[in-house]
Design a protein around this motif. Structure first.
Motif, short mmCIF file in Angstrom:
data_model
loop_
_atom_site.label_atom_id
_atom_site.label_comp_id
_atom_site.label_asym_id
_atom_site.label_seq_id
_atom_site.Cartn_x
_atom_site.Cartn_y
_atom_site.Cartn_z
N ILE A 83 0.86 -1.18 0.00
CA ILE A 83 0.00 0.00 0.00
C ILE A 83 0.90 1.24 0.00
CG2 ILE A 83 -1.76 1.30 1.26
CD1 ILE A 83 -2.71 -1.34 2.47
N TYR A 84 0.70 2.10 -0.97
CA TYR A 84 1.49 3.32 -1.07
C TYR A 84 1.22 4.20 0.14
CZ TYR A 84 3.50 7.60 -2.99
OH TYR A 84 4.25 8.72 -3.18
N GLY A 85 2.25 4.58 0.87
CA GLY A 85 2.12 5.44 2.04
C GLY A 85 1.54 4.73 3.24
N HIS A 86 1.69 3.42 3.31
CA HIS A 86 1.08 2.64 4.39
C HIS A 86 1.54 3.06 5.78
CE1 HIS A 86 4.86 0.47 3.63
NE2 HIS A 86 4.80 0.10 4.90
N GLU A 129 -7.77 2.87 8.15
CA GLU A 129 -7.59 3.42 6.80
C GLU A 129 -7.06 2.35 5.84
OE1 GLU A 129 -6.61 8.14 7.41
OE2 GLU A 129 -5.02 6.70 7.84
N ARG A 130 -6.14 1.54 6.32
CA ARG A 130 -5.60 0.48 5.45
C ARG A 130 -6.68 -0.55 5.13
NH1 ARG A 130 -0.81 1.17 8.83
NH2 ARG A 130 -1.53 -0.52 10.16
N ASN A 131 -7.51 -0.89 6.11
CA ASN A 131 -8.60 -1.83 5.85
C ASN A 131 -9.61 -1.26 4.86
OD1 ASN A 131 -7.49 -3.73 7.56
ND2 ASN A 131 -8.71 -3.08 9.34
N ARG A 132 -9.95 0.03 5.03
CA ARG A 132 -10.87 0.68 4.11
C ARG A 132 -10.27 0.72 2.70
NH1 ARG A 132 -12.14 5.02 6.98
NH2 ARG A 132 -10.47 6.31 6.11
N TYR A 133 -8.95 1.00 2.62
CA TYR A 133 -8.25 1.02 1.32
C TYR A 133 -8.37 -0.34 0.63
CZ TYR A 133 -4.31 0.83 -1.93
OH TYR A 133 -3.52 0.65 -3.03
N ARG A 162 -2.69 7.94 -4.03
CA ARG A 162 -1.31 8.41 -4.07
C ARG A 162 -1.25 9.92 -3.79
NH1 ARG A 162 2.93 5.65 -6.50
NH2 ARG A 162 4.77 6.92 -6.80
N GLU A 163 -2.16 10.64 -4.39
CA GLU A 163 -2.21 12.09 -4.20
C GLU A 163 -2.54 12.43 -2.74
OE1 GLU A 163 -5.07 15.68 -5.74
OE2 GLU A 163 -4.45 14.17 -7.22
N GLN A 164 -3.48 11.70 -2.14
CA GLN A 164 -3.83 11.93 -0.74
C GLN A 164 -2.63 11.68 0.18
OE1 GLN A 164 -7.10 9.27 -0.07
NE2 GLN A 164 -8.65 10.74 -0.77
N MET A 165 -1.89 10.61 -0.09
CA MET A 165 -0.74 10.29 0.75
C MET A 165 0.37 11.32 0.59
SD MET A 165 -1.43 7.74 2.63
CE MET A 165 -3.11 8.32 2.72
N GLN A 166 0.56 11.82 -0.62
CA GLN A 166 1.59 12.85 -0.84
C GLN A 166 1.21 14.15 -0.13
OE1 GLN A 166 1.99 12.93 -5.11
NE2 GLN A 166 3.41 11.19 -5.13
N THR A 167 -0.08 14.48 -0.15
CA THR A 167 -0.56 15.67 0.54
C THR A 167 -0.35 15.50 2.05
OG1 THR A 167 -2.23 16.01 -1.16
CG2 THR A 167 -2.57 17.15 0.93
N ARG A 168 -0.66 14.34 2.57
CA ARG A 168 -0.49 14.06 3.99
C ARG A 168 0.99 14.10 4.37
NH1 ARG A 168 -3.37 8.85 6.61
NH2 ARG A 168 -5.16 10.01 5.83
N GLY A 212 8.64 3.63 -3.69
CA GLY A 212 8.04 2.38 -3.24
C GLY A 212 6.93 2.60 -2.23
N GLY A 213 6.68 3.86 -1.84
CA GLY A 213 5.62 4.14 -0.89
C GLY A 213 6.11 4.21 0.55
N GLU A 214 7.43 4.08 0.77
CA GLU A 214 7.97 4.15 2.12
C GLU A 214 8.27 5.60 2.49
OE1 GLU A 214 9.85 2.17 -0.14
OE2 GLU A 214 8.72 0.34 0.29
N ARG A 215 8.18 5.85 3.74
CA ARG A 215 8.48 7.17 4.29
C ARG A 215 9.96 7.41 4.27
NH1 ARG A 215 5.30 8.64 9.82
NH2 ARG A 215 6.31 10.62 9.95
#
Length: 167
Positions: A107-110, A117-121, A143-149, A160-163
């Motif tokens: 999951i991108y930005g997990h 949130e991960r379950n809903r995703y 992806r856009e939501q996670m980048q904004t966050r 890869g979606g890692e912080r």
């Protein structure tokens, strides 16, 4: 009278030849027919026992391990490879925080999402899985939501979606 003579000769010849024919086929005097029948039966039984013996050999060959040292070495090597593969699978299943190898790593930005949130995703992704256009739209929006966050938290998300730490 000639006809009667010819008929009589023919009848006598038939009477003489019938016992000879029976003898030739093994039904003559002295039980020759029984001997021929016994011989045929023995031959069939011998063939059946050969068939049974072959079947048992085939069964043994299939079910018993070979006594070949090369075969034993190959089985040992296969067993070791199986154990190594099992260890690798088990290591991949163990989640070590910070390594990105857990069940949420896909999951991108997990790392910035809560469990809910991960379950809903996952549920939303399952619903749009069959429609490629909706799936692409959903993934882009996520992806856009996670980048904004991440930007709001002062963090950068890697490809890869890692912080990652912000520069």
């Amino acid at each position: 009278m000639r006809t009667l003579l010819k008929f009589s000769v023919l009848l006598v010849a038939a009477a003489v030849l019938l016992p000879i024919d029976g003898f030739a086929q093994g039904r003559g005097q002295g039980g020759g027919g029984d001997h021929a029948h016994a011989r045929d039966r023995a031959q069939v039984e011998r063939g059946q026992s050969d068939h049974d013996r072959d079947r048992m050999r085939d069964r043994d060959r299939i079910h018993q391990p070979a006594m070949d040292p090369a075969h034993d070495a190959m089985q040992t090597q296969e067993r070791k490879q199986g154990q190594q593969q099992k260890q690798v699978r088990e290591q991949k299943q163990i989640h070590v925080p910070g390594t990105g190898n857990g069940p949420d790593a896909d999951i991108y930005g997990h790392e910035m999402m809560t469990v809910q949130e991960r379950n809903r995703y996952r549920e939303q992704l399952r619903l749009v899985e069959s429609n490629p256009e909706e799936k692409t739209r959903f993934l882009a929006q996520h992806r856009e939501q996670m980048q904004t966050r991440a930007k709001a938290q002062g963090v950068v998300i890697g490809d890869g979606g890692e912080r990652e730490e912000a520069e």
